[in-house]
Design a protein around this motif. Sequence first.
Motif, PDB file in Angstrom:
ATOM      1  N   TYR A 152      41.701  24.816 -40.757  1.00 59.61           N
ATOM      2  CA  TYR A 152      40.875  25.132 -39.592  1.00 59.61           C
ATOM      3  C   TYR A 152      39.414  25.246 -40.019  1.00 59.61           C
ATOM      4  CZ  TYR A 152      45.414  26.447 -37.627  1.00 59.61           C
ATOM      5  OH  TYR A 152      46.722  26.450 -37.219  1.00 59.61           O
ATOM      6  N   PHE A 153      38.541  25.095 -39.023  1.00 63.17           N
ATOM      7  CA  PHE A 153      37.103  25.261 -39.259  1.00 63.17           C
ATOM      8  C   PHE A 153      36.565  26.201 -38.186  1.00 63.17           C
ATOM      9  CE2 PHE A 153      32.612  23.669 -39.246  1.00 63.17           C
ATOM     10  CZ  PHE A 153      32.335  24.001 -40.562  1.00 63.17           C
ATOM     11  N   PHE A 154      35.907  27.288 -38.631  1.00 62.63           N
ATOM     12  CA  PHE A 154      35.451  28.347 -37.733  1.00 62.63           C
ATOM     13  C   PHE A 154      33.945  28.535 -37.839  1.00 62.63           C
ATOM     14  CE2 PHE A 154      39.764  29.404 -39.045  1.00 62.63           C
ATOM     15  CZ  PHE A 154      40.384  29.744 -37.855  1.00 62.63           C
ATOM     16  N   LYS A 155      33.387  29.077 -36.764  1.00 62.12           N
ATOM     17  CA  LYS A 155      32.019  29.593 -36.787  1.00 62.12           C
ATOM     18  C   LYS A 155      32.067  31.066 -36.430  1.00 62.12           C
ATOM     19  CE  LYS A 155      27.283  28.987 -35.177  1.00 62.12           C
ATOM     20  NZ  LYS A 155      26.340  28.236 -34.303  1.00 62.12           N
ATOM     21  N   LYS A 156      31.338  31.876 -37.179  1.00 62.63           N
ATOM     22  CA  LYS A 156      31.342  33.319 -36.961  1.00 62.63           C
ATOM     23  C   LYS A 156      30.289  33.695 -35.929  1.00 62.63           C
ATOM     24  CE  LYS A 156      31.473  37.654 -39.574  1.00 62.63           C
ATOM     25  NZ  LYS A 156      30.548  38.448 -38.752  1.00 62.63           N
ATOM     26  N   ASN A 157      30.718  34.408 -34.922  1.00 64.03           N
ATOM     27  CA  ASN A 157      29.835  34.911 -33.874  1.00 64.03           C
ATOM     28  C   ASN A 157      30.035  36.416 -33.753  1.00 64.03           C
ATOM     29  OD1 ASN A 157      28.798  32.274 -32.846  1.00 64.03           O
ATOM     30  ND2 ASN A 157      30.949  31.956 -32.352  1.00 64.03           N
ATOM     31  N   GLY A 158      29.192  37.173 -34.431  1.00 65.16           N
ATOM     32  CA  GLY A 158      29.365  38.621 -34.426  1.00 65.16           C
ATOM     33  C   GLY A 158      30.653  38.995 -35.130  1.00 65.16           C
ATOM     34  N   GLU A 159      31.538  39.743 -34.426  1.00 67.92           N
ATOM     35  CA  GLU A 159      32.832  40.122 -34.987  1.00 67.92           C
ATOM     36  C   GLU A 159      33.915  39.094 -34.690  1.00 67.92           C
ATOM     37  OE1 GLU A 159      33.425  42.538 -36.959  1.00 67.92           O
ATOM     38  OE2 GLU A 159      31.463  43.505 -36.853  1.00 67.92           O
ATOM     39  N   HIS A 160      33.583  38.075 -33.948  1.00 69.02           N
ATOM     40  CA  HIS A 160      34.568  37.065 -33.549  1.00 69.02           C
ATOM     41  C   HIS A 160      34.391  35.793 -34.365  1.00 69.02           C
ATOM     42  CE1 HIS A 160      35.820  39.439 -30.051  1.00 69.02           C
ATOM     43  NE2 HIS A 160      34.529  39.676 -29.847  1.00 69.02           N
ATOM     44  N   PHE A 161      35.463  35.020 -34.455  1.00 67.35           N
ATOM     45  CA  PHE A 161      35.470  33.729 -35.117  1.00 67.35           C
ATOM     46  C   PHE A 161      35.923  32.685 -34.102  1.00 67.35           C
ATOM     47  CE2 PHE A 161      34.992  34.785 -39.662  1.00 67.35           C
ATOM     48  CZ  PHE A 161      35.068  36.162 -39.573  1.00 67.35           C
ATOM     49  N   THR A 162      35.062  31.710 -33.837  1.00 62.73           N
ATOM     50  CA  THR A 162      35.379  30.652 -32.891  1.00 62.73           C
ATOM     51  C   THR A 162      35.947  29.451 -33.639  1.00 62.73           C
ATOM     52  OG1 THR A 162      33.584  31.358 -31.434  1.00 62.73           O
ATOM     53  CG2 THR A 162      34.478  29.149 -31.085  1.00 62.73           C
ATOM     54  N   GLN A 163      37.148  29.045 -33.240  1.00 62.23           N
ATOM     55  CA  GLN A 163      37.739  27.861 -33.864  1.00 62.23           C
ATOM     56  C   GLN A 163      37.083  26.612 -33.294  1.00 62.23           C
ATOM     57  OE1 GLN A 163      41.399  25.150 -33.254  1.00 62.23           O
ATOM     58  NE2 GLN A 163      42.185  27.172 -33.719  1.00 62.23           N
ATOM     59  N   LEU A 164      36.535  25.775 -34.176  1.00 55.89           N
ATOM     60  CA  LEU A 164      35.829  24.573 -33.759  1.00 55.89           C
ATOM     61  C   LEU A 164      36.721  23.339 -33.800  1.00 55.89           C
ATOM     62  CD1 LEU A 164      32.474  25.251 -35.634  1.00 55.89           C
ATOM     63  CD2 LEU A 164      32.982  25.666 -33.221  1.00 55.89           C
ATOM     64  N   ILE A 165      37.595  23.262 -34.799  1.00 55.80           N
ATOM     65  CA  ILE A 165      38.463  22.096 -34.949  1.00 55.80           C
ATOM     66  C   ILE A 165      39.537  22.431 -35.973  1.00 55.80           C
ATOM     67  CG2 ILE A 165      37.125  21.000 -36.794  1.00 55.80           C
ATOM     68  CD1 ILE A 165      37.663  18.306 -35.375  1.00 55.80           C
ATOM     69  N   ARG A 166      40.669  21.727 -35.916  1.00 57.93           N
ATOM     70  CA  ARG A 166      41.752  21.894 -36.891  1.00 57.93           C
ATOM     71  C   ARG A 166      42.300  20.523 -37.255  1.00 57.93           C
ATOM     72  NH1 ARG A 166      46.236  24.724 -32.869  1.00 57.93           N
ATOM     73  NH2 ARG A 166      46.248  23.082 -31.273  1.00 57.93           N
TER      74      ARG A 166
END
Length: 324
Positions: A152-166
């Motif tokens: 998986y590939f994530f971007k960190k936004n504050g305390e959350h992690f948004t999944q961008l692609i897998r």
Amino acid sequence: MKILFIYTYLISGLVGCFDVTGYTGGTVIIFCNHQKLGQNDKYFCKEGINPNTLKDCVIIKHNQTPNIVSHKDSRIALVDTPNILTVFHKELSLQDSGSYKCGASSLWNIDLNLKVNTDPCCMSPRTVTGFLGDTVTISCSYPEEFLEHLKYFFKKNGEHFTQLIRTTESQRDRFSISDDRSSKAVIVNLRDVREEDAGIYYCGAGIVGTTASYYSLFPEIELQVTVAQASSVIIPVSVCMTLLLIGGSALIFYKLRDCIRKRNDTTNCDYENEPPENQNHMRMSPQFQNMDLRTKQLHSAYQQLEPSSRERDSLYLNLQNNSN
């Protein structure tokens, strides 16, 4: 879209022990599943030396808004959503290895065994530079243990992690991903880089268990977005100009050499370079150009051939005497 709301299918089971593997400097995101509804306080604690003793607990109150509580060292955070308690544990160290519990008072709990390893592939954060409008490539190495798992590939936004692609999809929006298992590396391409793309990213592997599930994220990657340097445009232009100058000089040199070679020809270089309509007129030799046709004066070479002269050429006389 945050991963907290899109991965409920990963969670299964009520009780039991679940193994979690993380790496020094990395992050683990643990999903503790529960089906006990109602308003209850949730916790995530590390077990002490003595049995049934807990320490370093992070507790989230059921009436707390927002439902996020961070540990005193800001490395642990909890997020409570229906049927899921999500634990974020970042900046892992070897000392974080041990047994943990996540649960709600005495209603339910799940035993977790966290093991933190060290691997050269995942030791320290790094920085990647992307240029506006270009495509940037981010490569993440991963441990042998995760060779067969989804990436998986994530971007960190504050305390959350948004999944961008897998890796179950080759492309999503401006992102594309591939898993090179021969070199144990995930390659992510981001095209048309924009200013808002700057930030912290993570590659990771997803593990599904019977009582819980988790993501193991490797050390962070900071993407810095900047404008391409002017030198990257000036250098190719300078090279092209230099090549044009060299080619022009060579052409002039060979042209002059041809002219020198043709100096003794009746058609000289100036005549050769004139337009076709002028080349149809022959040039006269200078000695003929000096003749004035309006005068009776002839060139010296022709004055010797005076028709009125009674003198005969000696060759003509010899021919006459021998004619009989």
